[in-house]
Design a protein around this motif. Sequence first.
Motif, PDB file in Angstrom:
ATOM      1  N   VAL A 160      29.964 -15.300 -30.903  1.00 51.89           N
ATOM      2  CA  VAL A 160      29.673 -16.479 -31.732  1.00 51.89           C
ATOM      3  C   VAL A 160      30.520 -17.662 -31.262  1.00 51.89           C
ATOM      4  O   VAL A 160      30.011 -18.786 -31.112  1.00 51.89           O
ATOM      5  CB  VAL A 160      29.935 -16.173 -33.222  1.00 51.89           C
ATOM      6  CG1 VAL A 160      29.810 -17.443 -34.066  1.00 51.89           C
ATOM      7  CG2 VAL A 160      28.953 -15.112 -33.725  1.00 51.89           C
ATOM      8  N   PHE A 212      35.773 -16.135 -39.484  1.00 48.68           N
ATOM      9  CA  PHE A 212      35.447 -14.716 -39.468  1.00 48.68           C
ATOM     10  C   PHE A 212      36.522 -13.903 -40.194  1.00 48.68           C
ATOM     11  O   PHE A 212      36.215 -12.948 -40.912  1.00 48.68           O
ATOM     12  CB  PHE A 212      35.274 -14.218 -38.032  1.00 48.68           C
ATOM     13  CG  PHE A 212      33.854 -14.256 -37.541  1.00 48.68           C
ATOM     14  CD1 PHE A 212      33.087 -15.407 -37.686  1.00 48.68           C
ATOM     15  CD2 PHE A 212      33.282 -13.148 -36.945  1.00 48.68           C
ATOM     16  CE1 PHE A 212      31.771 -15.444 -37.240  1.00 48.68           C
ATOM     17  CE2 PHE A 212      31.964 -13.160 -36.491  1.00 48.68           C
ATOM     18  CZ  PHE A 212      31.211 -14.314 -36.635  1.00 48.68           C
ATOM     19  N   ASN A 263      25.373 -12.015 -45.309  1.00 49.81           N
ATOM     20  CA  ASN A 263      24.655 -11.484 -44.146  1.00 49.81           C
ATOM     21  C   ASN A 263      23.194 -11.211 -44.470  1.00 49.81           C
ATOM     22  O   ASN A 263      22.301 -11.462 -43.649  1.00 49.81           O
ATOM     23  CB  ASN A 263      25.335 -10.207 -43.648  1.00 49.81           C
ATOM     24  CG  ASN A 263      26.602 -10.481 -42.871  1.00 49.81           C
ATOM     25  OD1 ASN A 263      26.804 -11.581 -42.347  1.00 49.81           O
ATOM     26  ND2 ASN A 263      27.476  -9.497 -42.783  1.00 49.81           N
ATOM     27  N   ASP A 280      18.724 -11.157 -34.623  1.00 48.05           N
ATOM     28  CA  ASP A 280      20.118 -10.912 -34.244  1.00 48.05           C
ATOM     29  C   ASP A 280      21.050 -11.631 -35.227  1.00 48.05           C
ATOM     30  O   ASP A 280      21.097 -12.860 -35.268  1.00 48.05           O
ATOM     31  CB  ASP A 280      20.359 -11.404 -32.815  1.00 48.05           C
ATOM     32  CG  ASP A 280      21.744 -11.040 -32.290  1.00 48.05           C
ATOM     33  OD1 ASP A 280      22.719 -11.143 -33.054  1.00 48.05           O
ATOM     34  OD2 ASP A 280      21.839 -10.671 -31.107  1.00 48.05           O
ATOM     35  N   LYS A 338      31.731  -9.410 -31.262  1.00 52.96           N
ATOM     36  CA  LYS A 338      30.742 -10.166 -32.042  1.00 52.96           C
ATOM     37  C   LYS A 338      31.282 -11.554 -32.364  1.00 52.96           C
ATOM     38  O   LYS A 338      30.572 -12.555 -32.262  1.00 52.96           O
ATOM     39  CB  LYS A 338      30.365  -9.399 -33.308  1.00 52.96           C
ATOM     40  CG  LYS A 338      29.662  -8.076 -33.034  1.00 52.96           C
ATOM     41  CD  LYS A 338      29.346  -7.336 -34.315  1.00 52.96           C
ATOM     42  CE  LYS A 338      28.557  -6.063 -34.044  1.00 52.96           C
ATOM     43  NZ  LYS A 338      29.312  -5.072 -33.267  1.00 52.96           N
ATOM     44  N   MET A 339      32.545 -11.604 -32.796  1.00 50.84           N
ATOM     45  CA  MET A 339      33.170 -12.905 -33.049  1.00 50.84           C
ATOM     46  C   MET A 339      33.270 -13.715 -31.758  1.00 50.84           C
ATOM     47  O   MET A 339      32.999 -14.916 -31.748  1.00 50.84           O
ATOM     48  CB  MET A 339      34.553 -12.704 -33.674  1.00 50.84           C
ATOM     49  CG  MET A 339      35.302 -14.004 -33.996  1.00 50.84           C
ATOM     50  SD  MET A 339      36.206 -14.698 -32.588  1.00 50.84           S
ATOM     51  CE  MET A 339      37.527 -13.510 -32.448  1.00 50.84           C
ATOM     52  N   TRP A 379      24.552 -16.272 -36.922  1.00 51.25           N
ATOM     53  CA  TRP A 379      25.863 -16.813 -37.288  1.00 51.25           C
ATOM     54  C   TRP A 379      26.257 -17.956 -36.348  1.00 51.25           C
ATOM     55  O   TRP A 379      26.832 -18.961 -36.774  1.00 51.25           O
ATOM     56  CB  TRP A 379      26.933 -15.719 -37.248  1.00 51.25           C
ATOM     57  CG  TRP A 379      27.142 -15.050 -38.575  1.00 51.25           C
ATOM     58  CD1 TRP A 379      26.762 -13.799 -38.951  1.00 51.25           C
ATOM     59  CD2 TRP A 379      27.775 -15.633 -39.739  1.00 51.25           C
ATOM     60  NE1 TRP A 379      27.107 -13.564 -40.256  1.00 51.25           N
ATOM     61  CE2 TRP A 379      27.741 -14.662 -40.759  1.00 51.25           C
ATOM     62  CE3 TRP A 379      28.365 -16.865 -39.993  1.00 51.25           C
ATOM     63  CZ2 TRP A 379      28.274 -14.900 -42.032  1.00 51.25           C
ATOM     64  CZ3 TRP A 379      28.894 -17.100 -41.258  1.00 51.25           C
ATOM     65  CH2 TRP A 379      28.849 -16.128 -42.261  1.00 51.25           C
ATOM     66  N   ALA A 380      25.937 -17.818 -35.068  1.00 55.38           N
ATOM     67  CA  ALA A 380      26.232 -18.898 -34.123  1.00 55.38           C
ATOM     68  C   ALA A 380      25.475 -20.164 -34.508  1.00 55.38           C
ATOM     69  O   ALA A 380      26.016 -21.273 -34.425  1.00 55.38           O
ATOM     70  CB  ALA A 380      25.864 -18.464 -32.697  1.00 55.38           C
ATOM     71  N   LEU A 431      34.629 -10.745 -41.527  1.00 52.82           N
ATOM     72  CA  LEU A 431      33.675 -10.411 -40.476  1.00 52.82           C
ATOM     73  C   LEU A 431      34.440  -9.830 -39.288  1.00 52.82           C
ATOM     74  O   LEU A 431      35.654 -10.042 -39.177  1.00 52.82           O
ATOM     75  CB  LEU A 431      32.899 -11.667 -40.064  1.00 52.82           C
ATOM     76  CG  LEU A 431      31.840 -12.157 -41.060  1.00 52.82           C
ATOM     77  CD1 LEU A 431      31.437 -13.597 -40.742  1.00 52.82           C
ATOM     78  CD2 LEU A 431      30.632 -11.254 -41.091  1.00 52.82           C
ATOM     79  N   TRP A 470      24.250 -11.997 -35.263  1.00 50.28           N
ATOM     80  CA  TRP A 470      25.351 -12.795 -34.701  1.00 50.28           C
ATOM     81  C   TRP A 470      24.846 -14.051 -34.031  1.00 50.28           C
ATOM     82  O   TRP A 470      25.540 -15.081 -34.034  1.00 50.28           O
ATOM     83  CB  TRP A 470      26.170 -11.926 -33.762  1.00 50.28           C
ATOM     84  CG  TRP A 470      26.557 -10.682 -34.485  1.00 50.28           C
ATOM     85  CD1 TRP A 470      26.084  -9.415 -34.291  1.00 50.28           C
ATOM     86  CD2 TRP A 470      27.427 -10.607 -35.628  1.00 50.28           C
ATOM     87  NE1 TRP A 470      26.623  -8.554 -35.211  1.00 50.28           N
ATOM     88  CE2 TRP A 470      27.454  -9.250 -36.041  1.00 50.28           C
ATOM     89  CE3 TRP A 470      28.197 -11.534 -36.329  1.00 50.28           C
ATOM     90  CZ2 TRP A 470      28.211  -8.825 -37.135  1.00 50.28           C
ATOM     91  CZ3 TRP A 470      28.950 -11.111 -37.415  1.00 50.28           C
ATOM     92  CH2 TRP A 470      28.950  -9.772 -37.798  1.00 50.28           C
TER      93      TRP A 470
END
Length: 519
Positions: free
Chosen positions: A379, A365, A260, A322, A375-376, A327-328, A370, A324
């Motif tokens: 993404v 995740f 992260n 951001d 949040k998941m 992560w996307a 994660l 997340w």
Amino acid sequence: MDIRCTDKELFVFNKIGHAAADLGIEAWIIGGFVRDKLIGRNTKDADIVCVGDGIELANRVADRFNPRPPVAFFKTYGTAQIKLKDFYDHQDIEELGISEKGDDPLAERGDDSPAEDGSAPPSFRKEGGGEAAFEIEFVGARKESYRYHSRNPEVLPGTIKDDQDRRDFTINAMAISLNKADFGTLVDPFNGIKDLENKLIRTPLDPLQTFSDDPLRMMRAIRFAAQLGFTIHPPVFQAIKDNVERIRIISQERITDELNKILLSNKPSVGFDLLYKAGLLHIIFPQMIDLVGAEFVDGLGHKDNFYHTLQVVDNISRHTNDLWLRWAALLHDIGKPPTKKFEAGHGWTFHGHEVVGGRMVPRIFARLKLPQNEKMRFVRKLVELHLRPISLTKEDITDSAIRRLLFDAGDDIEALMMLCSADITSKNKQKVKRYLENFELVKLRLHEVEEKDRIRNWQPPITGEMVMEIFGLTPCKQVGDIKNAIREAILDGKIDNNYDAAYDFMLKTADELGLKPVI
């Protein structure tokens, strides 16, 4: 290089110095605070090491504040923490004798007095401003020894030299004295200040031993390279490559914490490229390795999806912090390897990779520890939708297509559009320019349709409860069919988005299903 402290920081360090003196022990600021102050990087916490009991020192320091801040301590590890906020006023400063020039009441020598080794210490003085919150960690100086199959060390009390010897990197082994005799003096046994100037990451001792003792340091080296824009010293990087298997003894939570931090750096591609070249990524994130490389058949090839992904992450990092959304970006093409196929006469295809990638997100995740919450889901949603806006640049944009995108994306439409813009990459600058211009047309149409139809987060004017009441139904498939028909008709533009139009369409649809109103 100067160490310029805010008035609040200097205020606290004076209290720590006095408290240590009362206990008859020595104390130093050590590690990241010193490093970040030397390079002008913002910092909100400081680590204090003392030759003695860190918990006792923390309590003595807390006693010097009114109101007294709580002391959180961990007896097993001999560490303590104080969080300070709004902790002094001007009267306190006057009582301590800190002048506007930043004079230090503990130090009897001037800023330019030489250190014990004859070198001139860095300036340690007040700098105006700063936030009114500060976290202080206290620990006793120690030396460590490790068993091969565990990263939990055997800890013994030690000297300041022992404590600096066990530090991960030279730039994190520097200390600043808080002791009356040499307050403000830099203690730098491994020439860390020179490595800061050269932007170099080295270990104080043999890197093979350093990484074997604590394998997480391999990821920390790469994280600092990404965060600070530093180069890892070649022998240190070779030692990482030689020790990669040791990462398996580290908990997933700590590995993911470093991932992260790499992802949140200014240029995440630096860190992920180093993780790949070191061999760490193969162990900690094998799905990313599947993206590596370009395959050619009959002269037809596809782009290297690994380095394309890193470019997309860098692109989006220029516009948002951001985590997340980053992560996307990192996972947007993760479904390409399992969907890759060569079609004769056409080339490489990745049909449905956005759907497959979306399904992979929860598993990834879960493996990385994660969160499995909204949040998941955010993404996953962006991974599944990331082709939709771009596909609209290749056809006549109908209001229906725009409405459906707005409906499906909801409040995440801006994040989705940011991801899609970042996904436009090519070595051909003119091609990128043309795609981005077409993409701006999509943004304009989104704005126009949203202003007209207000479809984002929209719910049809006829609810399931209303359908059941009007036709005397209990929950059943017919209720869902009528609701879906109304929604699709509005999204397709067959009827207006209002109650009267939806009601008339509902009656017509119900009639086709053999249903009559009961009210």
